[in-house]
Design a protein around this motif. Sequence first.
Motif, PDB file in Angstrom:
ATOM      1  N   ILE A  47      38.444  30.703  50.759  1.00 35.32           N
ATOM      2  CA  ILE A  47      39.859  30.616  51.137  1.00 35.32           C
ATOM      3  C   ILE A  47      40.620  29.786  50.109  1.00 35.32           C
ATOM      4  CG2 ILE A  47      41.439  29.592  52.839  1.00 35.32           C
ATOM      5  CD1 ILE A  47      39.486  30.619  55.008  1.00 35.32           C
ATOM      6  N   VAL A  48      40.034  28.691  49.672  1.00 33.98           N
ATOM      7  CA  VAL A  48      40.689  27.853  48.665  1.00 33.98           C
ATOM      8  C   VAL A  48      40.924  28.656  47.385  1.00 33.98           C
ATOM      9  CG1 VAL A  48      40.373  25.851  47.144  1.00 33.98           C
ATOM     10  CG2 VAL A  48      39.854  25.670  49.576  1.00 33.98           C
ATOM     11  N   PHE A  49      39.927  29.414  46.942  1.00 32.36           N
ATOM     12  CA  PHE A  49      40.083  30.216  45.732  1.00 32.36           C
ATOM     13  C   PHE A  49      41.153  31.291  45.912  1.00 32.36           C
ATOM     14  CE2 PHE A  49      36.349  28.406  43.727  1.00 32.36           C
ATOM     15  CZ  PHE A  49      36.606  28.595  42.381  1.00 32.36           C
ATOM     16  N   GLN A  50      41.253  31.879  47.086  1.00 29.56           N
ATOM     17  CA  GLN A  50      42.266  32.913  47.308  1.00 29.56           C
ATOM     18  C   GLN A  50      43.664  32.314  47.283  1.00 29.56           C
ATOM     19  OE1 GLN A  50      41.050  35.998  47.020  1.00 29.56           O
ATOM     20  NE2 GLN A  50      39.171  34.811  46.890  1.00 29.56           N
ATOM     21  N   VAL A  51      43.823  31.133  47.865  1.00 32.39           N
ATOM     22  CA  VAL A  51      45.129  30.461  47.831  1.00 32.39           C
ATOM     23  C   VAL A  51      45.491  30.127  46.383  1.00 32.39           C
ATOM     24  CG1 VAL A  51      46.361  28.358  48.510  1.00 32.39           C
ATOM     25  CG2 VAL A  51      45.000  29.606  50.189  1.00 32.39           C
ATOM     26  N   LEU A  52      44.518  29.682  45.594  1.00 30.81           N
ATOM     27  CA  LEU A  52      44.775  29.401  44.181  1.00 30.81           C
ATOM     28  C   LEU A  52      45.151  30.677  43.424  1.00 30.81           C
ATOM     29  CD1 LEU A  52      41.939  26.842  43.385  1.00 30.81           C
ATOM     30  CD2 LEU A  52      44.388  26.391  43.517  1.00 30.81           C
ATOM     31  N   ALA A  53      44.518  31.786  43.753  1.00 24.91           N
ATOM     32  CA  ALA A  53      44.849  33.060  43.099  1.00 24.91           C
ATOM     33  C   ALA A  53      46.284  33.467  43.420  1.00 24.91           C
ATOM     34  CB  ALA A  53      43.876  34.149  43.530  1.00 24.91           C
ATOM     35  N   VAL A 105      50.289  39.880  37.731  1.00 30.14           N
ATOM     36  CA  VAL A 105      50.892  39.341  38.955  1.00 30.14           C
ATOM     37  C   VAL A 105      50.501  40.185  40.165  1.00 30.14           C
ATOM     38  CG1 VAL A 105      53.093  38.995  40.158  1.00 30.14           C
ATOM     39  CG2 VAL A 105      52.820  38.217  37.796  1.00 30.14           C
ATOM     40  N   LEU A 106      50.640  41.489  40.040  1.00 27.27           N
ATOM     41  CA  LEU A 106      50.365  42.365  41.185  1.00 27.27           C
ATOM     42  C   LEU A 106      48.885  42.414  41.535  1.00 27.27           C
ATOM     43  CD1 LEU A 106      52.854  45.273  40.470  1.00 27.27           C
ATOM     44  CD2 LEU A 106      53.024  43.501  42.233  1.00 27.27           C
ATOM     45  N   VAL A 107      48.032  42.576  40.532  1.00 29.37           N
ATOM     46  CA  VAL A 107      46.591  42.662  40.814  1.00 29.37           C
ATOM     47  C   VAL A 107      46.089  41.361  41.410  1.00 29.37           C
ATOM     48  CG1 VAL A 107      44.311  42.884  39.759  1.00 29.37           C
ATOM     49  CG2 VAL A 107      46.132  44.466  39.126  1.00 29.37           C
ATOM     50  N   LEU A 108      46.400  40.243  40.779  1.00 31.01           N
ATOM     51  CA  LEU A 108      45.913  38.960  41.282  1.00 31.01           C
ATOM     52  C   LEU A 108      46.514  38.632  42.646  1.00 31.01           C
ATOM     53  CD1 LEU A 108      44.049  36.651  40.510  1.00 31.01           C
ATOM     54  CD2 LEU A 108      46.019  35.501  39.513  1.00 31.01           C
ATOM     55  N   GLY A 109      47.799  38.909  42.823  1.00 30.40           N
ATOM     56  CA  GLY A 109      48.443  38.619  44.104  1.00 30.40           C
ATOM     57  C   GLY A 109      47.903  39.469  45.238  1.00 30.40           C
ATOM     58  N   ILE A 110      47.753  40.768  44.990  1.00 27.62           N
ATOM     59  CA  ILE A 110      47.254  41.665  46.046  1.00 27.62           C
ATOM     60  C   ILE A 110      45.805  41.339  46.392  1.00 27.62           C
ATOM     61  CG2 ILE A 110      46.651  44.068  46.554  1.00 27.62           C
ATOM     62  CD1 ILE A 110      49.231  44.826  44.975  1.00 27.62           C
ATOM     63  N   VAL A 111      44.986  41.138  45.367  1.00 23.13           N
ATOM     64  CA  VAL A 111      43.575  40.804  45.628  1.00 23.13           C
ATOM     65  C   VAL A 111      43.483  39.461  46.355  1.00 23.13           C
ATOM     66  CG1 VAL A 111      41.395  40.195  44.521  1.00 23.13           C
ATOM     67  CG2 VAL A 111      42.654  42.182  43.744  1.00 23.13           C
ATOM     68  N   GLY A 112      44.308  38.495  45.975  1.00 27.58           N
ATOM     69  CA  GLY A 112      44.307  37.195  46.648  1.00 27.58           C
ATOM     70  C   GLY A 112      44.703  37.302  48.112  1.00 27.58           C
ATOM     71  N   VAL A 113      45.736  38.085  48.392  1.00 31.07           N
ATOM     72  CA  VAL A 113      46.189  38.248  49.785  1.00 31.07           C
ATOM     73  C   VAL A 113      45.135  38.988  50.615  1.00 31.07           C
ATOM     74  CG1 VAL A 113      47.898  39.410  51.243  1.00 31.07           C
ATOM     75  CG2 VAL A 113      48.644  38.072  49.278  1.00 31.07           C
ATOM     76  N   VAL A 114      44.585  40.065  50.060  1.00 30.43           N
ATOM     77  CA  VAL A 114      43.556  40.819  50.793  1.00 30.43           C
ATOM     78  C   VAL A 114      42.332  39.937  51.034  1.00 30.43           C
ATOM     79  CG1 VAL A 114      41.973  42.781  50.671  1.00 30.43           C
ATOM     80  CG2 VAL A 114      44.361  43.068  50.015  1.00 30.43           C
ATOM     81  N   GLY A 115      41.923  39.179  50.015  1.00 34.53           N
ATOM     82  CA  GLY A 115      40.790  38.272  50.179  1.00 34.53           C
ATOM     83  C   GLY A 115      41.061  37.206  51.224  1.00 34.53           C
ATOM     84  N   LEU A 167      51.980  33.830  41.695  1.00 31.08           N
ATOM     85  CA  LEU A 167      53.389  33.468  41.839  1.00 31.08           C
ATOM     86  C   LEU A 167      53.881  32.670  40.631  1.00 31.08           C
ATOM     87  CD1 LEU A 167      53.479  32.538  45.634  1.00 31.08           C
ATOM     88  CD2 LEU A 167      54.378  34.603  44.531  1.00 31.08           C
ATOM     89  N   ALA A 168      53.046  31.808  40.087  1.00 33.58           N
ATOM     90  CA  ALA A 168      53.432  31.034  38.908  1.00 33.58           C
ATOM     91  C   ALA A 168      53.636  31.941  37.696  1.00 33.58           C
ATOM     92  CB  ALA A 168      52.376  29.977  38.602  1.00 33.58           C
TER      93      ALA A 168
END
Length: 136
Positions: free
Chosen positions: A76-82, A100-110, A87-88
């Motif tokens: 969960i910590v790694f997904q929040v960092l992703a 932005v899209l790949v990292l954000g979508i994968v982070g949210v799904v994770g 966003l940064a």
Amino acid sequence: MRRSGPAAIAAVILGLEGVALAVVGIIELFALGAGDASSAASGIALIGLTLIGAAALIAFAFGVLRRASWARSGGIVFQVLAIALSLAALTIRPTPWTFVLVLGIVGVVGLVTLIATVRREGADDPRLQGRPSDDA
């Protein structure tokens, strides 16, 4: 007991993120060898931290499959960092939209799958059986 669907999905996401981060570390290693780093010491430190992060993500993937709470919380910590990194990256001009899209979508799904795993496996945790519920 069978693994839940969200746990398997979360483990796959964490494992793929770990492999991707390991690839980034290897690319950094080749860049350091080619002399593309301004400082060898900081380049080595960055490579070391990148590979440690990759190893942690892979360990979290295996831990999620084994129903370990430390793996879910670390994931969960790694997904929040992703998500934060995604966003940064929006502040960079020109905006790297693919990143932005790949990292954000994968982070949210994770993150969603890990939270679903925590909710499902937390309810089945024998250590919590017999405790008063917050629902009452």
